[in-house]
Structures are given as C-alpha cells and as structure tokens.
Design an enzyme around this catalytic site. Structure first.
Site, short mmCIF file in Angstrom:
data_model
loop_
_atom_site.label_atom_id
_atom_site.label_comp_id
_atom_site.label_asym_id
_atom_site.label_seq_id
_atom_site.Cartn_x
_atom_site.Cartn_y
_atom_site.Cartn_z
N SER A 124 0.88 -1.33 0.04
CA SER A 124 0.08 0.08 0.01
C SER A 124 0.84 1.09 -0.11
O SER A 124 1.98 1.44 0.55
CB SER A 124 -0.69 0.05 1.36
OG SER A 124 -1.27 1.36 1.47
N TYR A 149 -1.85 -1.68 10.66
CA TYR A 149 -2.37 -2.09 9.34
C TYR A 149 -1.00 -1.54 8.54
O TYR A 149 -0.71 -2.54 7.80
CB TYR A 149 -3.63 -1.37 8.80
CG TYR A 149 -3.62 -1.84 7.40
CD1 TYR A 149 -3.68 -2.96 6.73
CD2 TYR A 149 -3.28 -0.64 6.46
CE1 TYR A 149 -3.94 -3.13 5.15
CE2 TYR A 149 -3.45 -0.67 4.98
CZ TYR A 149 -3.73 -2.15 4.41
OH TYR A 149 -3.73 -2.22 3.02
N LYS A 153 2.26 -3.92 6.44
CA LYS A 153 2.50 -4.06 5.01
C LYS A 153 3.93 -3.76 4.91
O LYS A 153 4.84 -4.29 4.13
CB LYS A 153 1.89 -2.90 4.44
CG LYS A 153 0.12 -3.08 4.13
CD LYS A 153 -0.09 -4.34 3.27
CE LYS A 153 -1.60 -4.64 3.23
NZ LYS A 153 -1.80 -6.01 2.59
P1 NAD Z 1 -10.47 -7.59 0.69
O1 NAD Z 1 -10.84 -7.72 2.28
O2 NAD Z 1 -11.75 -7.21 -0.13
O3 NAD Z 1 -9.99 -9.03 0.32
C1 NAD Z 1 -9.35 -9.61 0.97
C2 NAD Z 1 -9.46 -11.07 1.06
O4 NAD Z 1 -8.51 -11.70 1.94
C3 NAD Z 1 -10.86 -11.18 1.50
O5 NAD Z 1 -11.85 -12.01 0.69
C4 NAD Z 1 -10.71 -11.92 2.86
O6 NAD Z 1 -11.69 -12.84 3.21
C5 NAD Z 1 -9.24 -12.87 2.63
N1 NAD Z 1 -8.64 -12.95 3.75
C6 NAD Z 1 -8.35 -12.16 4.80
N2 NAD Z 1 -7.24 -12.88 5.70
C7 NAD Z 1 -7.24 -14.13 5.24
C8 NAD Z 1 -6.60 -15.36 5.81
N3 NAD Z 1 -6.10 -15.23 7.06
N4 NAD Z 1 -6.68 -16.42 5.03
C9 NAD Z 1 -7.40 -16.51 3.95
N5 NAD Z 1 -8.02 -15.40 3.40
C10 NAD Z 1 -8.14 -14.30 4.10
O7 NAD Z 1 -9.58 -6.57 0.42
P2 NAD Z 1 -8.97 -5.92 -0.72
O8 NAD Z 1 -9.18 -4.43 -1.03
O9 NAD Z 1 -9.42 -6.82 -2.06
O10 NAD Z 1 -7.52 -5.90 -0.43
C11 NAD Z 1 -6.60 -6.97 -0.96
C12 NAD Z 1 -5.22 -6.55 -0.48
O11 NAD Z 1 -4.78 -5.42 -1.00
C13 NAD Z 1 -5.01 -6.61 0.91
O12 NAD Z 1 -3.91 -7.24 1.33
C14 NAD Z 1 -5.05 -5.12 1.27
O13 NAD Z 1 -4.30 -4.79 2.69
C15 NAD Z 1 -4.43 -4.65 0.06
N6 NAD Z 1 -4.61 -3.17 -0.22
C16 NAD Z 1 -6.02 -2.79 -0.47
C17 NAD Z 1 -6.21 -1.49 -0.57
C18 NAD Z 1 -7.53 -0.90 -0.80
O14 NAD Z 1 -7.94 0.16 -0.37
N7 NAD Z 1 -8.58 -1.82 -0.88
C19 NAD Z 1 -5.19 -0.67 -0.53
C20 NAD Z 1 -3.71 -1.03 -0.80
C21 NAD Z 1 -3.60 -2.28 -0.04
N1 UFG Z 2 -13.04 11.20 2.94
C1 UFG Z 2 -13.87 12.00 3.41
N2 UFG Z 2 -15.19 11.61 4.02
C2 UFG Z 2 -15.53 10.23 4.16
C3 UFG Z 2 -14.18 9.28 3.91
C4 UFG Z 2 -13.30 9.65 3.51
O1 UFG Z 2 -13.85 13.41 3.23
O2 UFG Z 2 -16.39 9.66 4.56
C5 UFG Z 2 -11.58 11.63 2.79
C6 UFG Z 2 -10.35 11.35 3.47
O3 UFG Z 2 -10.26 12.31 4.56
C7 UFG Z 2 -9.17 11.36 2.42
C8 UFG Z 2 -10.13 10.83 1.04
O4 UFG Z 2 -11.52 11.08 1.30
O5 UFG Z 2 -8.97 12.63 2.19
C9 UFG Z 2 -9.75 9.16 0.96
O6 UFG Z 2 -9.99 8.76 1.91
P1 UFG Z 2 -10.21 6.99 1.98
O7 UFG Z 2 -10.50 6.66 3.53
O8 UFG Z 2 -11.01 6.56 0.75
O9 UFG Z 2 -8.60 6.69 1.49
P2 UFG Z 2 -7.31 6.93 2.27
O10 UFG Z 2 -6.40 7.56 1.40
O11 UFG Z 2 -7.48 7.67 3.71
O12 UFG Z 2 -6.66 5.45 2.85
C10 UFG Z 2 -6.62 4.56 1.59
C11 UFG Z 2 -6.62 3.10 2.13
C12 UFG Z 2 -5.68 2.63 3.14
C13 UFG Z 2 -4.28 2.98 2.74
C14 UFG Z 2 -4.21 4.51 2.30
C15 UFG Z 2 -2.77 4.72 1.74
O13 UFG Z 2 -7.93 3.02 2.74
O14 UFG Z 2 -5.74 1.27 3.40
O15 UFG Z 2 -5.20 4.77 1.26
O16 UFG Z 2 -2.58 4.17 0.68
F1 UFG Z 2 -3.54 2.66 3.85
#
Ligand code: NAD
Ligand code: UFG
Length: 331
Positions: A124, A149, A153
C-alpha cells in the site's frame, strides 16, 4: 502450472482472478471468507462462465496450504489475503499482526517447502508514511506508518526483500496500491465494506443509495487547490491488469507503484460522481480526520517503464462503475 491467488474472492483479488482467467491462466483461489463469501465466489464464476478451483482455507493453516501446494503445481502466488481496515487495526493490533504478518510467514514457509519461488504481494502507498514529498517514488524511504495495518505492510515488504536477499532465485514483486475504487463493468463484483464504510467511494455510493444521509468531507482547510485532500484513485480493473503485468515480468526483487499519477480532491470526486451518475450527494464540511495526509499520489514512471503499465480509466468511469455495483447491491 497454476497461479495461487490468496484472498481471491475479495475486492481486488476477484477482479485479478478474472483477468488471469481471460489470459488463459490456470488459477487456484484460496480465501477464508473473513471479508467475502460464497456469494462473491458464485458471482465470480458467473462472470467467468466456468467453475473456479477454490479452497476455503486460511493462510495461517499450514496443513491446508500443504494440501493445496501438494495438489496443484503452483508456479506463482499472488498474495492478497489480509485484513485492511486502518481504524480497526488500531484497536486490534495483535489480530492484524497475526493475520497479515504471521499469515504471510506461514504462506512463505509453504512456498519454500514446495519450491514455489514467484510471489506478487499487495502492499500500500501507506508505507510512504507522511514525510516524503509527492509524487511518491519507489526508492523513497518507507516506514513511519501511523497505524498497525500500515506497519504490517511495511514488515511484510521487508520479509519478502530479506527472502530474496537470502536466495536470489526467489522472484518477488511488491505492488504499492494507491486508492482503488470502481467495480467490474458487469456491476456484479465490487468492494463489500462491512458496516459503515470508512473509505470515500463506498461512503459516497451509500449516500447516493439513500442508506446514509450525507457525506462528511473531512477538512477543507488543507494546502490544496480547493482545500480538500488529494488522492490517487485508480480503477480496480486497471489495478487487476497491473497484477497480470507483474506476473508476466517477474524477475528479481522489485517494487512498483500502481496508481494513475494524478491527485483528485474529495470535492472533485463528489462533483464527478454527480456528473457521471446524475445522483446528487448531500455533503457537509467537517473537521479533519486524524491521521489523514493532505496529498498522496504516485510517480508511475517505473511501472510504466518496466511493466508497461498505464492506468486507462478516468474518474467518471470509476464513479459510474462504483454506482452500478452499489445499485446491484441495493436490489
Ligand atoms: P478484501 O478484504 O476485499 O480482500 C481480502 C480477502 O482476503 C478477503 O476476501 C478475505 O476474506 C481474505 N482473507 C483475509 N485474511 C485471510 C486469511 N488469513 N486467510 C485467507 N483469506 C483471508 O480487500 P481488498 O481491498 O481486495 O485488498 C486486497 C489486498 O490489498 C489486502 O492485502 C489489502 O491490504 C491490500 N490493499 C488494499 C487497498 C484498498 O484500498 N482496497 C489498498 C492498498 C492495499
Ligand atoms: N474522506 C472524506 N469523507 C469520508 C471518507 C473519506 O472526506 O467519509 C476523505 C479522506 O479524508 C481522504 C479521502 O477522502 O482525504 C480518501 O479517504 P479514504 O479513506 O478513501 O482513503 P485513504 O487515502 O485515507 O486510505 C487509503 C486506504 C488505506 C491506505 C491508504 C494509503 O483505505 O488502506 O489509502 O494508501 F492505507
């Protein structure tokens, strides 16, 4: 030869599974359904038009992993499985370290036992912390994360780099995602936030659907053009494509940003959503959310140069597809 996708019924994993199947890859999916479920698997199979090789298993379960690696000739692992809620991680740090860090360790031990040496990992932009200037470049210092979290990572990135340094026949690609939004164009796959969403786009779509009364914009006094925070929103379809390219270009130990390279403000997202869908989003400006940084966006040149990756989708498409998914959920 198969590709094992952990967390493959989750938001980003499911989109990536579809892209891999489209490329004719043999895919094996593992998920413990902690943040997805049989419905997601069914919809995935529906879109794919075929059954998917699936194991309901936990990456912490070494025996289950041995059975999967023993049954399939796995050439690479794309590792999405993890817990991802920033706020929740502050209250449940041990659960996050166990699931994400110990889970990845167990997975990597299984990889070693079965000679699987190709790994793509979901990291991330949070690992850049708050001290680096934007755009974030892969060679900038990382760490300084403000929550457990983010630290999971950062730790996993280091574990993977150490593994490669101990034995350079391991090929490791770390992908640092920026802000994934959007959904599958079919409207049948997307992000499923549990409870009230923390992230911007699922919050907006739930306001649009009438499930929440209004959006709170967290701060309009940042040092940005309109005072609201800038983020690098990337369509989940583009992100999924980035994983296909990462798999095709595995070799050595590499880190890539996956973003668009453009910062979009919260107010711009609200306006774009309204333009793209015709649905208005009532909103108010509230205090800043603790821990938010003003600006985050990617330097995308390395991914473009070395993977041939360019994000294609614009904000309007991201909004339209997010709304189609929310409308499907609301039916
Ligand atoms: P998500 O929660 O939709 O998908 C993750 C999946 O992993 C889920 O289906 C969950 O059931 C499964 N899971 C969790 N723990 C597990 C375990 N111990 N064993 C087996 N399965 C398990 O999340 P996502 O948004 O698809 O994110 C996927 C990956 O990308 C994650 O590692 C997350 O941290 C990373 N990531 C996501 C974002 C975002 O904004 N969505 C941003 C940066 C990084
Ligand atoms: N925001 C609002 N109102 C809301 C939700 C969000 O104004 O109800 C704003 C936040 O303040 C931020 C922007 O929208 O300025 C984006 O917020 P998100 O929560 O959607 O995303 P973030 O950038 O805070 O976080 C995301 C992922 C994290 C990751 C991070 C850094 O959710 O997992 O990016 O990559 F760690």
């Amino acid at each position: 030869m198969s590709i094992l996708v952990t967390g493959g019924t989750g938001y980003i994993g499911s989109h990536t599974v579809l892209k891999l199947l489209e490329r004719g890859k043999d895919v094996v999916v593992l998920d413990n359904f902690s943040n997805s479920g049989p419905d997601a698997l069914r919809r995935l199979e529906d879109i794919a038009g075929r059954p998917i090789t699936f194991y309901k298993a936990d990456i912490l379960d070494a025996n289950a992993l041995s059975k999967i690696f023993g049954t399939h000739n796995v050439e690479a692992v794309v590792h999405f499985a993890g817990l991802k809620a920033v706020g929740e991680s502050v209250g449940k740090p041990l659960e996050y370290y166990r699931n994400n860090v110990a889970g990845t360790l167990t997975l990597l031990e299984a990889c070693r036992a079965f000679g699987v040496k190709n790994v793509v990992f979901s990291s991330s932009a949070t690992v850049y912390g708050s001290a680096n200037p934007t755009p974030y470049r892969e060679d900038m210092p990382t760490g300084g994360c403000t929550n457990p979290y983010g630290r999971t990572k950062h730790i996993i990135e280091q574990m993977l780099q150490d593994l490669h340094h101990s034995d350079n026949s391991y090929n490791v690609t770390i992908l640092r995602y920026f802000n994934p939004i959007g959904a599958h164009p079919s409207g049948k796959l997307g992000e499923l936030p549990g409870g009230t969403p923390n992230n911007l786009m699922p919050y907006i779509t739930q306001v649009a659907a009438g499930k929440l009364p209004k959006l709170n914009i967290f701060g309009a006094d940042y040092d940005t053009p309109d005072g609201t925070c800038l983020r690098d929103y990337i369509h989940v379809e583009d992100l999924a494509h980035g994983h296909v390219l990462a798999l095709e270009n595995l070799g050595g130990c590499n880190v890539y940003n996956l973003g668009t390279g453009r910062g979009t403000s919260v107010s711009e997202i609200v306006r774009s959503f309204e333009e793209a869908t015709g649905v208005s989003i009532p909103h108010v400006i509230t205090d800043r959310r603790p821990g938010d940084i003003a600006v985050s966006f990617a330097d995308t040149r390395k991914a473009q140069r070395e993977l041939g990756f360019t994000a294609e989708c614009g904000i309007h498409q991201m909004c339209r597809d997010s709304w189609r998914w929310q409308s499907f959920l609301s039916k």
